[in-house]
Design a protein around this motif. Structure first.
Motif, PDB file in Angstrom:
ATOM      1  N   ALA A 202       0.754  -1.371   0.117  1.00 58.80           N
ATOM      2  CA  ALA A 202       0.079   0.022  -0.140  1.00 58.80           C
ATOM      3  C   ALA A 202       0.889   1.057   0.096  1.00 58.80           C
TER       4      ALA A 202
ATOM      5  N   SER B  30      -4.208  -1.162   4.507  1.00 60.25           N
ATOM      6  CA  SER B  30      -3.000  -1.402   3.827  1.00 60.25           C
ATOM      7  C   SER B  30      -3.445  -2.975   3.158  1.00 60.25           C
TER       8      SER B  30
ATOM      9  N   TRP C  83      -5.473  -2.744   0.154  1.00 60.09           N
ATOM     10  CA  TRP C  83      -4.824  -2.138  -1.115  1.00 60.09           C
ATOM     11  C   TRP C  83      -4.163  -3.407  -1.767  1.00 60.09           C
TER      12      TRP C  83
ATOM     13  N   TRP D 204      -7.412   1.430  -3.943  1.00 59.86           N
ATOM     14  CA  TRP D 204      -6.163   2.157  -4.133  1.00 59.86           C
ATOM     15  C   TRP D 204      -6.158   3.389  -3.917  1.00 59.86           C
TER      16      TRP D 204
ATOM     17  N   PRO E  77      -6.320   5.775   3.367  1.00 57.58           N
ATOM     18  CA  PRO E  77      -6.879   4.459   3.869  1.00 57.58           C
ATOM     19  C   PRO E  77      -8.283   4.298   4.147  1.00 57.58           C
TER      20      PRO E  77
ATOM     21  N   ARG F  53     -10.859   3.875   1.741  1.00 61.46           N
ATOM     22  CA  ARG F  53     -10.942   2.537   0.988  1.00 61.46           C
ATOM     23  C   ARG F  53     -12.102   1.675   1.774  1.00 61.46           C
TER      24      ARG F  53
END
Length: 141
Positions: free
Chosen positions: A33, A46, A49, A95, A99, A102
């Motif tokens: 990430a 992460s 990601w 992505w 964070p 997401r």
């Protein structure tokens, strides 16, 4: 013990949601990430990601992420806003620079289930060259 993984750097995160990379070993840059590459901070976001990169590999039928790119340049490219161009849906959400923007894994699961429901035939293997793929029943042992 509760384990969470970022596809190669498993950590015990029962006590806290953020974990740091403490070794100087090799790093799977193309799957790591943005905030982990830049600041060394790993969270379940992460992991989202990294899961987005895995989805990319699946959706392009085994292609490599960031094709023909040197891993040493990826952090700078991501910082400049670059994202792999093919995905236009779930992966781009995975992505996000922030964070918190997401999706959660539960949200991802629900989105994938919705896609499955809408598109019963996600991949029609009949359209691919028969020299590249074979039915399991056709293979002789």
């Amino acid at each position: 013990m509760c384990k969470v993984t970022d596809f190669g750097m498993a950590r015990d995160v029962l006590q806290e949601n953020i974990y740091e990379r403490k070794t100087k070993g090799r790093l799977p840059v193309k799957w790591t990430a943005y905030e982990a590459l830049l600041y060394g901070k790993y969270t379940t976001k992460s992991d989202v990601w990294s899961y987005g990169v895995l989805l990319y590999e699946i959706f392009i039928i085994g292609g490599l992420p960031y094709p023909r790119m040197d891993g040493r340049n990826i952090a700078n490219l991501l910082q400049d806003g670059y994202r792999m161009p093919k995905p236009q849906h779930i992966m781009m959400k995975c992505w996000k620079n922030d964070p918190d923007a997401r999706p959660t894994f539960t949200e991802l699961k629900n989105q994938l289930k919705d896609m499955e429901t809408l598109h019963k035939k996600l991949i029609d293997m009949k359209m691919y060259d028969k020299q590249l793929y074979a039915n399991v029943e056709d293979l002789t042992v």
